[in-house]
Design an enzyme around this catalytic site. Sequence first.
Site, short mmCIF file in Angstrom:
data_model
loop_
_atom_site.label_atom_id
_atom_site.label_comp_id
_atom_site.label_asym_id
_atom_site.label_seq_id
_atom_site.Cartn_x
_atom_site.Cartn_y
_atom_site.Cartn_z
N THR A 75 0.85 -1.20 0.00
CA THR A 75 0.00 0.00 0.00
C THR A 75 0.88 1.24 0.00
OG1 THR A 75 -1.62 -1.27 1.24
CG2 THR A 75 -1.96 1.10 1.14
N LYS A 103 6.57 11.86 20.74
CA LYS A 103 6.55 12.89 21.79
C LYS A 103 5.14 13.09 22.30
CE LYS A 103 10.27 15.48 19.52
NZ LYS A 103 10.51 16.70 18.75
N HIS A 152 -10.49 -0.70 4.37
CA HIS A 152 -9.32 -0.51 3.51
C HIS A 152 -9.89 -0.25 2.10
CE1 HIS A 152 -5.38 -0.73 1.97
NE2 HIS A 152 -4.95 -1.86 2.50
#
Length: 325
Positions: A75, A103, A152
């Site tokens: 993909t 983070k 998908h």
Amino acid sequence: MPTPAPNPHLPFGDQRGAPWYGKDILSVRQFNREDLEYIFAVSHEMRTMVERVGTFDLLKGKILANLFYEPSTRTSSSFTAAMERLGGSVIPINEVKYSSVTKGETLADTVRTLECYADVVVLRHPETGSAAIAAKAARKPVINAGDGTGEHPTQALLDALTIREELGHLDGLTITMLGDLKYGRTVHSLARLSSLYKVKLNYVSPDLLRMPAEIISELKASKMEQTEHSSLDPVLAETDVLYVTRVQKERFENEADYEKVKGAYVIDKATMKSAKQRMIVMHPLPRVTEISMDFDEDPRAAYFRQMEYGLYVRMALLAMVLGKA
Ligand code: NCD
């Protein structure tokens, strides 16, 4: 989905006759049969152009942010190839561990950042519904490249194109889906997309990995013929498309359950003796053990050709949402 209002910041000519301009692609539920015909036609043109010239300038100057929070080979690389074959360029973010995600940045903020630099965002993420969250945060188009066990859609479009190119049509076919129907997002999207056609769907899986009840009832409402089985034997002979899936190890909450079902079905030369001669075997790939390599040379093995159709469909979708198709 309604056609979005024209973007006042872009030249009008960019948007005329481009109904997909600026749209997100989040779920196959967005599409009707006419849309599919259009996507197939544009994909076909893309194929012709790739065969004739390789790379061309339709999306010259456009940038794609390819944001992958889960592993991917096909993909991710087919979106990259699609953008580059159209003359555009790509910001690849495959290793989110090196990005600000580690983070603690939220998905919405990451997407808002990337759209400052890019014209379209392709997103793969482990959580169902994440593509919709990203699309809500973004002004630019977001394409869902797999959201957890949800959908998908670009895979389902390339699957439908594969069936059409290989067997000529979808109406009247029997499609048998085999393997992990619970966690496999590709089969969730393909089952929904098939409801646009007169298709019969057989679901073959271990009890632990059955097709989710909400998808079965959603398709029942659209009068889809569906049957469920734990063995392939009763349905193999009538099957026109055998869609094999990998057992999605990474989605299991407990390893013992995975061990119970991991090798449930194996397609090999011997199994395929009782299948039709004119039928195809598909797989979104990667495969682990569910299709034996001894079947790869059989003309019915369509899974490698299926990958190639993915390039043309993704070229078509990028051109469409960027207002060039
Ligand atoms: C699939 C996926 O990621 O959902 N692969 C793909 O996109 N071609 C199927 C899988 O991982 O088994």
